[in-house]
Design a protein around this motif. Structure first.
Motif, PDB file in Angstrom:
ATOM      1  N   VAL A   1       9.025 -19.616 -12.367  1.00  0.00           N
ATOM      2  CA  VAL A   1       8.766 -21.056 -12.461  1.00  0.00           C
ATOM      3  C   VAL A   1       8.239 -21.428 -13.849  1.00  0.00           C
ATOM      4  N   ILE A   2       7.342 -20.641 -14.385  1.00  0.00           N
ATOM      5  CA  ILE A   2       6.719 -20.975 -15.666  1.00  0.00           C
ATOM      6  C   ILE A   2       7.730 -20.975 -16.815  1.00  0.00           C
TER       7      ILE A   2
ATOM      8  N   ASP B   1       7.074 -24.799 -22.332  1.00  0.00           N
ATOM      9  CA  ASP B   1       6.309 -25.101 -23.540  1.00  0.00           C
ATOM     10  C   ASP B   1       4.971 -25.775 -23.246  1.00  0.00           C
ATOM     11  N   ARG B   2       4.631 -25.898 -21.967  1.00  0.00           N
ATOM     12  CA  ARG B   2       3.402 -26.601 -21.596  1.00  0.00           C
ATOM     13  C   ARG B   2       2.348 -25.695 -20.972  1.00  0.00           C
ATOM     14  N   PHE B   3       2.749 -24.512 -20.537  1.00  0.00           N
ATOM     15  CA  PHE B   3       1.834 -23.620 -19.826  1.00  0.00           C
ATOM     16  C   PHE B   3       1.923 -22.198 -20.357  1.00  0.00           C
ATOM     17  N   GLN B   4       0.815 -21.476 -20.231  1.00  0.00           N
ATOM     18  CA  GLN B   4       0.753 -20.046 -20.527  1.00  0.00           C
ATOM     19  C   GLN B   4      -0.002 -19.382 -19.388  1.00  0.00           C
ATOM     20  N   ILE B   5       0.558 -18.314 -18.834  1.00  0.00           N
ATOM     21  CA  ILE B   5      -0.133 -17.550 -17.786  1.00  0.00           C
ATOM     22  C   ILE B   5      -1.010 -16.496 -18.446  1.00  0.00           C
TER      23      ILE B   5
ATOM     24  N   PHE C   1       3.989 -23.959  -6.302  1.00  0.00           N
ATOM     25  CA  PHE C   1       3.556 -23.697  -7.672  1.00  0.00           C
ATOM     26  C   PHE C   1       4.012 -24.838  -8.592  1.00  0.00           C
ATOM     27  N   ARG C   2       5.221 -25.316  -8.408  1.00  0.00           N
ATOM     28  CA  ARG C   2       5.695 -26.464  -9.187  1.00  0.00           C
ATOM     29  C   ARG C   2       4.810 -27.689  -8.943  1.00  0.00           C
ATOM     30  N   LYS C   3       4.424 -27.907  -7.700  1.00  0.00           N
ATOM     31  CA  LYS C   3       3.545 -29.042  -7.376  1.00  0.00           C
ATOM     32  C   LYS C   3       2.194 -28.907  -8.077  1.00  0.00           C
ATOM     33  N   TYR C   4       1.642 -27.700  -8.088  1.00  0.00           N
ATOM     34  CA  TYR C   4       0.367 -27.483  -8.767  1.00  0.00           C
ATOM     35  C   TYR C   4       0.499 -27.702 -10.275  1.00  0.00           C
ATOM     36  N   LEU C   5       1.584 -27.218 -10.853  1.00  0.00           N
ATOM     37  CA  LEU C   5       1.802 -27.419 -12.290  1.00  0.00           C
ATOM     38  C   LEU C   5       1.945 -28.906 -12.607  1.00  0.00           C
TER      39      LEU C   5
END
Length: 160
Positions: A72-73, A80-84, A144-148
């Motif tokens: 998903v990430i 380009d908006r998140f990093q795990i 997970f998409r909803k949380y992001l």
């Protein structure tokens, strides 16, 4: 008499000086959003939101959610908006070989800012450590998409 003097006068000063040093070290750790098992700051991106995943190698739900989160990430909307950043809590062995899902060995100091009642526990935070979303338990692709998306909305309100 010397022994009594040592135990009554010198030993308490020694103990107090050791405690002060430990307290100073803990204060230094508070300056960083995250630290690894050795107390070194974990590098965080300044231009992305961070998906902070507390996991355990012995946790089957944790192991099952890794490929879900990675998939998903990497989608165009989130890449380009998140990093795990993962913190393993049941081992001193991290794994930094995967740039999409780097795993650092955890330091107990991280639990002060980010309590972990069980694994997996995931926080979505700003680079400064502000909590946007807390997730208890494993994620599916859909939630997970909803949380992001929720984190993106909340971060817009903070920036505006």
């Amino acid at each position: 008499m010397r022994k009594i003097f040592f135990f009554l006068i010198v030993l308490p000063f020694f103990i107090l000086s050791c405690e002060k040093k430990d307290h100073e070290n803990n204060r230094d750790l508070h300056r960083y959003t995250l630290v690894d098992k050795d107390g070194n700051p974990v590098p965080l991106p300044e231009d992305k939101l961070i998906v902070l995943n507390f996991m355990a190698y012995s946790c089957s739900a944790c192991m099952e959610e890794i490929p879900v989160m990675k998939k998903v990430i990497q989608e165009k909307k989130y890449r380009d908006r998140f990093q795990i950043i993962a913190m393993v809590i049941d081992s001193d062995k991290g794994d930094l070989s995967d740039p999409v899902f780097p795993i650092y060995p955890n330091h107990k100091q991280n639990f002060v800012r980010f309590p972990v009642p069980g694994t997996p526990t995931t926080y979505i935070i700003t680079p400064e450590g502000k909590k946007l979303v807390t997730i208890y338990g494993a994620v599916t692709e859909e939630n997970f998409r909803k949380y992001l998306d929720e984190a993106l909305e909340k971060s817009k309100k903070i920036l505006n």
